[in-house]
Design an enzyme around this catalytic site. Structure first.
Site, PDB file in Angstrom:
ATOM      1  N   SER A  12       0.795  -1.238   0.000  1.00  0.00           N
ATOM      2  CA  SER A  12       0.000   0.000   0.000  1.00  0.00           C
ATOM      3  C   SER A  12       0.821   1.278   0.000  1.00  0.00           C
ATOM      4  CB  SER A  12      -0.957   0.000   1.191  1.00  0.00           C
ATOM      5  OG  SER A  12      -2.022  -0.887   0.964  1.00  0.00           O
ATOM      6  N   LYS A  65       0.051   3.606  -2.743  1.00  0.00           N
ATOM      7  CA  LYS A  65      -1.051   4.567  -2.662  1.00  0.00           C
ATOM      8  C   LYS A  65      -0.541   6.000  -2.612  1.00  0.00           C
ATOM      9  CE  LYS A  65      -4.634   1.646  -0.497  1.00  0.00           C
ATOM     10  NZ  LYS A  65      -4.026   0.325  -0.346  1.00  0.00           N
ATOM     11  N   SER A 101      -6.063   2.561   4.730  1.00  0.00           N
ATOM     12  CA  SER A 101      -5.512   1.931   3.531  1.00  0.00           C
ATOM     13  C   SER A 101      -6.602   1.200   2.756  1.00  0.00           C
ATOM     14  CB  SER A 101      -4.386   0.955   3.901  1.00  0.00           C
ATOM     15  OG  SER A 101      -3.496   0.782   2.839  1.00  0.00           O
TER      16      SER A 101
END
Length: 319
Positions: free
Chosen positions: A81, A84, A139
């Protein structure tokens, strides 16, 4: 206010961003910080920090881009993640925070099994700010899917993220899944992820969201729940103390990537970023402990301008 600021509420967003040591206005795409050059990484004058088990790591002065120390900074690894950050740098400037999206089944199509989610539901109405808090705090891959749908779709967003990475000089990154979900061929590096964090911290909204400790999701809804940032160095949770001066940025985990973390902190007029990918020690909270050690070392050395070299040659893919 929808977030627990790191400064008194009367000081507001401007003081929060100033405390984070970042610009008060978004930087134009062509002016965003680029990935460090090989020359920046290659000069060596000091002993780099030891005792770290991560496959790759880097500690960088966020203001100048100087790489203070690094190991395998161009090794291509699954980012989880932390990718991101690139998603946010690419998509965050596009939609006003108060825009409302009624979520359709198509918005959530293709959500990977076992994905981290914030609790977005088909038929629900969410502001863009709600969705970004879901991305940064929890997340939430479900929130990423909705924002990507607003941005023209999953594949179009992945292509645009790749273009953003290329523009930032992040040549180790290949984007396949905008949420960071393990996907064949998707890789990034400590150097590239650091570049994405620097670009993000130059944006007021990114800096605010990534430093948010807690929020209601969705804000103002009758069925809203409190969500908490999963970055343990920011919140001080799960056996980790709050790291002094911590700003954010993003943590991640998948079975392929292991634990990953981009952590930024500000002390004594300096903002440093520590990026840590896949510690091998097996120690509880290992990724947070190693990032904290790198930040401690960095703050001890940031006033000495000569960067420390990495111990690698060209970029390599993960086994």
């Amino acid at each position: 206010m929808a977030f627990d600021a790191l400064v008194p509420k009367k000081a507001g967003v401007l003081a929060l961003i100033a405390a984070a040591g970042v610009s008060l206005a978004p930087a134009p795409a062509d002016a965003r910080p680029a990935a460090p050059t090989d020359r920046q990484i290659a000069a060596a004058t000091r002993q780099a920090p030891g005792g770290l088990s991560a496959l790759a790591w880097m500690v960088t002065d966020a203001d100048t881009g100087t790489v203070l120390a690094a190991k395998n900074p161009h090794r291509r690894l699954a980012p989880a993640s932390t990718l991101k950050t690139l998603f946010a740098v690419t998509v965050l400037p596009k939609f006003p925070a108060d825009r409302v999206r009624e979520v359709s089944a198509g918005d959530l199509a293709g959500l990977g099994a076992g994905s981290s989610v914030v609790g977005v539901h088909e038929g629900g109405r969410y502001t863009v700010a709600d969705l970004w808090r879901g991305v940064f705090l929890r997340s939430g891959n479900d929130a990423v899917h909705v924002l990507a749908a607003m941005n023209g779709g999953w594949s179009a967003t992945a292509r645009e993220m790749q273009q953003t990475a290329n523009r930032l000089g992040a040549r180790d990154t290949t984007v396949k899944s905008p949420d960071g979900y393990d996907t064949p061929g998707q890789v990034s590096s400590a150097a590239d992820l650091t570049a994405f964090a620097r670009a993000g911290l130059a944006d007021e909204q990114f800096a605010r969201y990534c430093s948010t400790l807690r929020a209601r999701f969705p804000e103002g809804g009758a069925d809203s729940v409190q969500i908490e940032n999963t970055n343990r160095l920011l919140v001080g949770s799960h056996g980790m103390a709050h790291y002094p001066g911590m700003i954010g940025v993003k943590n991640g985990y998948t079975s392929k990537a292991g634990n990953t973390l981009i952590a930024a902190a500000r002390r004594n007029g300096h903002t440093l970023i520590a990026t840590v990918l896949n510690p091998q020690s097996g120690e509880t909270n290992g990724v947070y402990k190693e990032a904290g050690s790198l930040l401690d070392w960095g703050f001890d050395h940031v006033n000495h301008p000569s960067p420390v070299a990495d111990d690698t040659g060209p970029a390599e893919d993960t086994p």
